[in-house]
Design a protein around this motif. Sequence first.
Motif, PDB file in Angstrom:
ATOM      1  N   VAL A  35       1.254  -0.966  -0.046  1.00  0.00           N
ATOM      2  CA  VAL A  35      -0.101   0.172   0.086  1.00  0.00           C
ATOM      3  C   VAL A  35       0.929   1.139   0.146  1.00  0.00           C
ATOM      4  O   VAL A  35       1.615   1.187   0.989  1.00  0.00           O
ATOM      5  CB  VAL A  35      -0.898  -0.380   1.452  1.00  0.00           C
ATOM      6  CG1 VAL A  35      -1.942   1.143   1.200  1.00  0.00           C
ATOM      7  CG2 VAL A  35      -1.387  -0.729   0.836  1.00  0.00           C
ATOM      8  N   ASP A  41      -2.002  12.937   0.329  1.00  0.00           N
ATOM      9  CA  ASP A  41      -3.171  11.454  -0.040  1.00  0.00           C
ATOM     10  C   ASP A  41      -4.315  12.137   1.237  1.00  0.00           C
ATOM     11  O   ASP A  41      -3.880  11.971   2.051  1.00  0.00           O
ATOM     12  CB  ASP A  41      -2.753   9.948   0.001  1.00  0.00           C
ATOM     13  CG  ASP A  41      -2.620   9.860  -1.461  1.00  0.00           C
ATOM     14  OD1 ASP A  41      -1.780  10.610  -2.291  1.00  0.00           O
ATOM     15  OD2 ASP A  41      -1.472   8.471  -1.304  1.00  0.00           O
ATOM     16  N   LYS A  45      -9.058   8.537  -0.046  1.00  0.00           N
ATOM     17  CA  LYS A  45      -7.886   8.297  -0.902  1.00  0.00           C
ATOM     18  C   LYS A  45      -7.449   6.981  -0.699  1.00  0.00           C
ATOM     19  O   LYS A  45      -6.724   6.041  -1.114  1.00  0.00           O
ATOM     20  CB  LYS A  45      -6.739   9.081  -2.003  1.00  0.00           C
ATOM     21  CG  LYS A  45      -5.645   8.532  -3.138  1.00  0.00           C
ATOM     22  CD  LYS A  45      -5.414   9.478  -3.851  1.00  0.00           C
ATOM     23  CE  LYS A  45      -4.767   8.571  -4.837  1.00  0.00           C
ATOM     24  NZ  LYS A  45      -2.945   9.812  -5.003  1.00  0.00           N
ATOM     25  N   SER A  48      -9.663   4.660  -0.348  1.00  0.00           N
ATOM     26  CA  SER A  48      -9.972   3.612  -1.399  1.00  0.00           C
ATOM     27  C   SER A  48      -8.682   2.573  -1.635  1.00  0.00           C
ATOM     28  O   SER A  48      -9.344   1.171  -2.333  1.00  0.00           O
ATOM     29  CB  SER A  48      -9.880   4.921  -2.180  1.00  0.00           C
ATOM     30  OG  SER A  48     -11.132   5.448  -2.495  1.00  0.00           O
ATOM     31  N   ASN A  49      -7.538   3.579  -1.530  1.00  0.00           N
ATOM     32  CA  ASN A  49      -6.206   2.270  -1.796  1.00  0.00           C
ATOM     33  C   ASN A  49      -6.871   0.961  -0.692  1.00  0.00           C
ATOM     34  O   ASN A  49      -6.058  -1.093  -1.387  1.00  0.00           O
ATOM     35  CB  ASN A  49      -5.180   2.702  -1.467  1.00  0.00           C
ATOM     36  CG  ASN A  49      -5.239   3.758  -2.638  1.00  0.00           C
ATOM     37  OD1 ASN A  49      -5.365   4.334  -4.109  1.00  0.00           O
ATOM     38  ND2 ASN A  49      -3.812   5.558  -2.235  1.00  0.00           N
ATOM     39  N   GLU A  52      -9.464  -1.641  -2.312  1.00  0.00           N
ATOM     40  CA  GLU A  52      -8.866  -2.131  -3.645  1.00  0.00           C
ATOM     41  C   GLU A  52      -7.772  -3.384  -3.683  1.00  0.00           C
ATOM     42  O   GLU A  52      -7.647  -4.406  -4.270  1.00  0.00           O
ATOM     43  CB  GLU A  52      -8.298  -0.907  -4.826  1.00  0.00           C
ATOM     44  CG  GLU A  52      -8.767   0.088  -5.744  1.00  0.00           C
ATOM     45  CD  GLU A  52      -8.199   1.638  -6.028  1.00  0.00           C
ATOM     46  OE1 GLU A  52      -7.075   1.640  -5.950  1.00  0.00           O
ATOM     47  OE2 GLU A  52      -8.793   2.259  -6.168  1.00  0.00           O
ATOM     48  N   LYS A  53      -7.125  -2.945  -2.075  1.00  0.00           N
ATOM     49  CA  LYS A  53      -6.056  -3.624  -2.006  1.00  0.00           C
ATOM     50  C   LYS A  53      -6.436  -5.317  -1.102  1.00  0.00           C
ATOM     51  O   LYS A  53      -6.027  -6.119  -0.460  1.00  0.00           O
ATOM     52  CB  LYS A  53      -4.296  -3.455  -1.636  1.00  0.00           C
ATOM     53  CG  LYS A  53      -3.998  -2.600  -2.404  1.00  0.00           C
ATOM     54  CD  LYS A  53      -3.063  -2.972  -3.273  1.00  0.00           C
ATOM     55  CE  LYS A  53      -2.109  -2.336  -3.492  1.00  0.00           C
ATOM     56  NZ  LYS A  53      -0.907  -2.868  -5.088  1.00  0.00           N
TER      57      LYS A  53
END
Length: 319
Positions: A35, A41, A45, A48-49, A52-53
């Motif tokens: 990550v 950031d 954000k 969201s990362n 996504e991971k």
Amino acid sequence: MKIIFVFILLIAVCSTLLSFTIMLNSGSNEIKEMVIVDPGDTLRKIASNLVEKHIIRNKTTFMIVTYILQKQHLLKPGKYVMQSNNILKIIQSLSERDALVHKITIPEGLTTYQILDILQKKEELFGTLSKDINEGELYPSTYYIRHGDNINSLVNAMKQQMYNTAEKLWHERNMSIPIANKKDAIILASIIEKEAANNDEKSEISGVFINRLYKKMKLQSDPTVIYALTNGRWDLNRTLTKKDLQIPSEYNTYYISALPPAPITNPGYESIKAALHPSKTDNLYFVSDDGCHIFSKTLKEHNAIRRKIKLKNIEQAAG
């Protein structure tokens, strides 16, 4: 009493709901994922990362918990290796910057231009370089950084390390040498750094230069000519010519009868030490041969050695 009871009950309910929410919204993937959090950031954000991971399931929950813990402004940039886990531990890792550490090794003898070029190519470093960076100010060593570090913070650390090293060695110097100040010591050390093939001969080379300074002889150091030609921005990649030795530059020690006005590279500890603790010698000359140097006291002896080396090289080239 009723107000206190209600307040305690509310805290208990919130705590239970928070724990339950954290448990439900932790990710399910046990594979470790990278990550990356960049400077600037937003919390959204970052969340969201993480989704996504597959580190967390719901970014809103992550954001709410972060706000409840008042950590929204404490999440730090970096590269993090994470796997599905308790949201509290994820927030703790981000706020305490439990991020990967990267190593940068700066070799001795690079010019400031070359060092800054290395730093600017590091994707982990952010920010715009300060223009106030001079030759000989950056200490060659190994430094440790994290993704998101400011490039000027590292440069300042390198400057401070050079200052501390020069300061320490200056106070321990041989008081009899004709070196007026720390700046001149770094200038001489930078020439020694470029001349010496290894640490063992640095003090001997320093002794030759010190002898020449005493006698007001020109240092006649090839690396200073190369710096005059390139300004430390590229490798010359050719043999110096007689015409090169005659260029009217304040860095050309075949042209001037003193030290150059500034260093020609960023010297390391051993070169600075050698500049301030030269060997006691009668030698005034040296010439490179097979990766090291041969020293001599007189020009006659020096020229004889040069002829011998030239002849040897011709014979080797002929097979």
